[in-house]
Structure formats: structure tokens, C-alpha cells
Write a protein that holds these residues in place. Structure first.
Motif, PDB file in Angstrom:
ATOM      1  N   PRO A  17      28.899   3.112 -12.784  1.00 27.14           N
ATOM      2  CA  PRO A  17      27.701   2.338 -12.420  1.00 27.14           C
ATOM      3  C   PRO A  17      26.730   2.301 -13.594  1.00 27.14           C
ATOM      4  N   THR A  18      26.297   1.131 -13.956  1.00 27.89           N
ATOM      5  CA  THR A  18      25.423   1.002 -15.119  1.00 27.89           C
ATOM      6  C   THR A  18      24.005   0.616 -14.743  1.00 27.89           C
ATOM      7  N   PHE A  19      23.744   0.329 -13.488  1.00 26.77           N
ATOM      8  CA  PHE A  19      22.410  -0.085 -13.080  1.00 26.77           C
ATOM      9  C   PHE A  19      21.602   1.110 -12.595  1.00 26.77           C
ATOM     10  N   ALA A  20      20.308   1.001 -12.698  1.00 32.31           N
ATOM     11  CA  ALA A  20      19.417   2.066 -12.240  1.00 32.31           C
ATOM     12  C   ALA A  20      19.435   2.150 -10.717  1.00 32.31           C
ATOM     13  N   ASN A  21      18.943   3.257 -10.219  1.00 27.37           N
ATOM     14  CA  ASN A  21      18.849   3.424  -8.766  1.00 27.37           C
ATOM     15  C   ASN A  21      17.990   2.317  -8.173  1.00 27.37           C
ATOM     16  N   SER A  22      18.224   2.009  -6.917  1.00 28.07           N
ATOM     17  CA  SER A  22      17.483   0.933  -6.270  1.00 28.07           C
ATOM     18  C   SER A  22      16.455   1.506  -5.305  1.00 28.07           C
ATOM     19  N   TRP A  23      15.411   0.744  -5.081  1.00 29.01           N
ATOM     20  CA  TRP A  23      14.352   1.122  -4.152  1.00 29.01           C
ATOM     21  C   TRP A  23      14.359   0.136  -2.999  1.00 29.01           C
ATOM     22  N   GLN A  24      14.211   0.650  -1.783  1.00 25.50           N
ATOM     23  CA  GLN A  24      14.096  -0.193  -0.596  1.00 25.50           C
ATOM     24  C   GLN A  24      12.800   0.165   0.107  1.00 25.50           C
ATOM     25  N   SER A  25      12.183  -0.825   0.735  1.00 27.98           N
ATOM     26  CA  SER A  25      10.871  -0.593   1.337  1.00 27.98           C
ATOM     27  C   SER A  25      10.915  -0.741   2.847  1.00 27.98           C
ATOM     28  N   ARG A  26       9.996  -0.030   3.472  1.00 28.79           N
ATOM     29  CA  ARG A  26       9.733  -0.188   4.900  1.00 28.79           C
ATOM     30  C   ARG A  26       8.232  -0.379   5.043  1.00 28.79           C
ATOM     31  N   SER A  27       7.856  -1.486   5.668  1.00 28.06           N
ATOM     32  CA  SER A  27       6.455  -1.867   5.737  1.00 28.06           C
ATOM     33  C   SER A  27       5.931  -1.750   7.162  1.00 28.06           C
ATOM     34  N   THR A  28       4.693  -1.246   7.264  1.00 31.49           N
ATOM     35  CA  THR A  28       3.982  -1.232   8.545  1.00 31.49           C
ATOM     36  C   THR A  28       2.720  -2.084   8.443  1.00 31.49           C
ATOM     37  N   CYS A  29       2.700  -3.003   7.477  1.00 33.88           N
ATOM     38  CA  CYS A  29       1.510  -3.839   7.244  1.00 33.88           C
ATOM     39  C   CYS A  29       1.332  -4.854   8.369  1.00 33.88           C
ATOM     40  N   GLN A  30       0.083  -4.963   8.811  1.00 37.74           N
ATOM     41  CA  GLN A  30      -0.279  -5.945   9.831  1.00 37.74           C
ATOM     42  C   GLN A  30      -1.628  -6.542   9.476  1.00 37.74           C
ATOM     43  N   LYS A  31      -1.765  -7.852   9.686  1.00 38.89           N
ATOM     44  CA  LYS A  31      -3.051  -8.501   9.455  1.00 38.89           C
ATOM     45  C   LYS A  31      -3.946  -8.196  10.646  1.00 38.89           C
ATOM     46  N   ARG A  32      -5.094  -7.571  10.399  1.00 37.31           N
ATOM     47  CA  ARG A  32      -6.005  -7.178  11.475  1.00 37.31           C
ATOM     48  C   ARG A  32      -7.110  -8.199  11.710  1.00 37.31           C
ATOM     49  N   VAL A  33      -7.809  -8.579  10.637  1.00 38.64           N
ATOM     50  CA  VAL A  33      -8.981  -9.448  10.772  1.00 38.64           C
ATOM     51  C   VAL A  33      -8.970 -10.450   9.630  1.00 38.64           C
ATOM     52  N   SER A  34      -9.355 -11.676   9.930  1.00 40.21           N
ATOM     53  CA  SER A  34      -9.526 -12.691   8.897  1.00 40.21           C
ATOM     54  C   SER A  34     -10.911 -13.281   9.058  1.00 40.21           C
ATOM     55  N   PHE A  35     -11.743 -13.177   8.014  1.00 42.14           N
ATOM     56  CA  PHE A  35     -13.104 -13.694   8.043  1.00 42.14           C
ATOM     57  C   PHE A  35     -13.134 -15.100   7.468  1.00 42.14           C
ATOM     58  N   GLY A  37     -11.073 -17.262   6.974  1.00 37.61           N
ATOM     59  CA  GLY A  37      -9.971 -17.600   6.083  1.00 37.61           C
ATOM     60  C   GLY A  37     -10.190 -17.216   4.634  1.00 37.61           C
ATOM     61  N   LEU A  38     -11.307 -16.559   4.320  1.00 30.69           N
ATOM     62  CA  LEU A  38     -11.605 -16.163   2.946  1.00 30.69           C
ATOM     63  C   LEU A  38     -11.198 -14.736   2.645  1.00 30.69           C
ATOM     64  N   LEU A  39     -11.383 -13.847   3.600  1.00 20.91           N
ATOM     65  CA  LEU A  39     -11.083 -12.428   3.414  1.00 20.91           C
ATOM     66  C   LEU A  39     -10.172 -11.992   4.547  1.00 20.91           C
ATOM     67  N   THR A  40      -9.064 -11.377   4.212  1.00 23.40           N
ATOM     68  CA  THR A  40      -8.121 -10.885   5.212  1.00 23.40           C
ATOM     69  C   THR A  40      -8.027  -9.375   5.093  1.00 23.40           C
ATOM     70  N   VAL A  41      -8.132  -8.675   6.195  1.00 22.87           N
ATOM     71  CA  VAL A  41      -8.057  -7.219   6.214  1.00 22.87           C
ATOM     72  C   VAL A  41      -6.737  -6.812   6.859  1.00 22.87           C
ATOM     73  N   TYR A  42      -6.015  -5.934   6.181  1.00 25.30           N
ATOM     74  CA  TYR A  42      -4.726  -5.449   6.661  1.00 25.30           C
ATOM     75  C   TYR A  42      -4.828  -3.982   7.046  1.00 25.30           C
ATOM     76  N   TRP A  74      -8.669 -11.237  -0.847  1.00 25.91           N
ATOM     77  CA  TRP A  74      -9.402 -12.496  -0.862  1.00 25.91           C
ATOM     78  C   TRP A  74      -8.420 -13.637  -0.942  1.00 25.91           C
ATOM     79  N   ILE A  75      -8.803 -14.795  -0.421  1.00 30.96           N
ATOM     80  CA  ILE A  75      -7.935 -15.969  -0.430  1.00 30.96           C
ATOM     81  C   ILE A  75      -7.690 -16.469  -1.843  1.00 30.96           C
ATOM     82  N   TRP A  76      -8.665 -16.338  -2.723  1.00 30.92           N
ATOM     83  CA  TRP A  76      -8.474 -16.861  -4.077  1.00 30.92           C
ATOM     84  C   TRP A  76      -8.039 -15.744  -4.922  1.00 30.92           C
TER      85      TRP A  76
END
Length: 76
Positions: A17-35, A37-42, A74-76
Motif C-alpha cells: 500500500p502506497t497511500f496514506a491512512n484515510s480519515w472518515q467523519s461522523r457528523s452531528t451538525c444540525q442547523k438550529r437558527v437562521s437570522f 438568512g444572513l447568519l446561521t447557527v449550528y 455568515w451567508i457571505w
């Protein structure tokens, strides 16, 4: 002699094997509040787990926030 050593070296590189070890992710991210449409809180986080070239867990992991600059974006 040099040509045979080069062939053996290239063969070993293709077999091992010549490739580096791989990383896998598990996410618990959820969008809570959006002000307006300019600011989103996770809430939550992303946990990254490392696996070797054969798919076995190495035991290494780290946790990051849902966004690069914390748990808001922020949206921008």
C-alpha cells in the motif's frame, strides 16, 4: 543489474500500500437558527476517525466544530 533492481522496486511499490491512512467523519451538525438568512447557527460537531490502508481503525480521532469559525456561519 540496475534494471532488475528497478523492476523489483517498482513491483514492491505496486504490491505494498502506497497511500496514506484515510480519515472518515461522523457528523452531528444540525442547523438550529437562521437570522433572516444572513447568519446561521449550528450545533454539534464533526468527529474524524483514522483507518489504515486495510480498513482497520487505528484508534486515532479528533473532533472539530461544525464550521471552520465555530458553530455559526455568515451567508457571505
Amino acid at each position: 543489474m540496475q534494471k532488475s533492481l528497478m523492476i523489483v522496486a517498482l513491483t514492491l511499490f505496486t504490491i505494498m500500500p502506497t497511500f496514506a491512512n484515510s480519515w472518515q467523519s461522523r457528523s452531528t451538525c444540525q442547523k438550529r437558527v437562521s437570522f433572516f438568512g444572513l447568519l446561521t447557527v449550528y450545533s454539534g460537531s464533526v468527529t474524524w476517525y483514522e483507518y489504515d490502508n486495510f480498513g482497520n481503525a487505528t484508534g486515532n480521532s479528533y473532533t472539530t466544530q461544525c464550521t471552520a469559525d465555530g458553530n455559526w456561519d455568515w451567508i457571505w
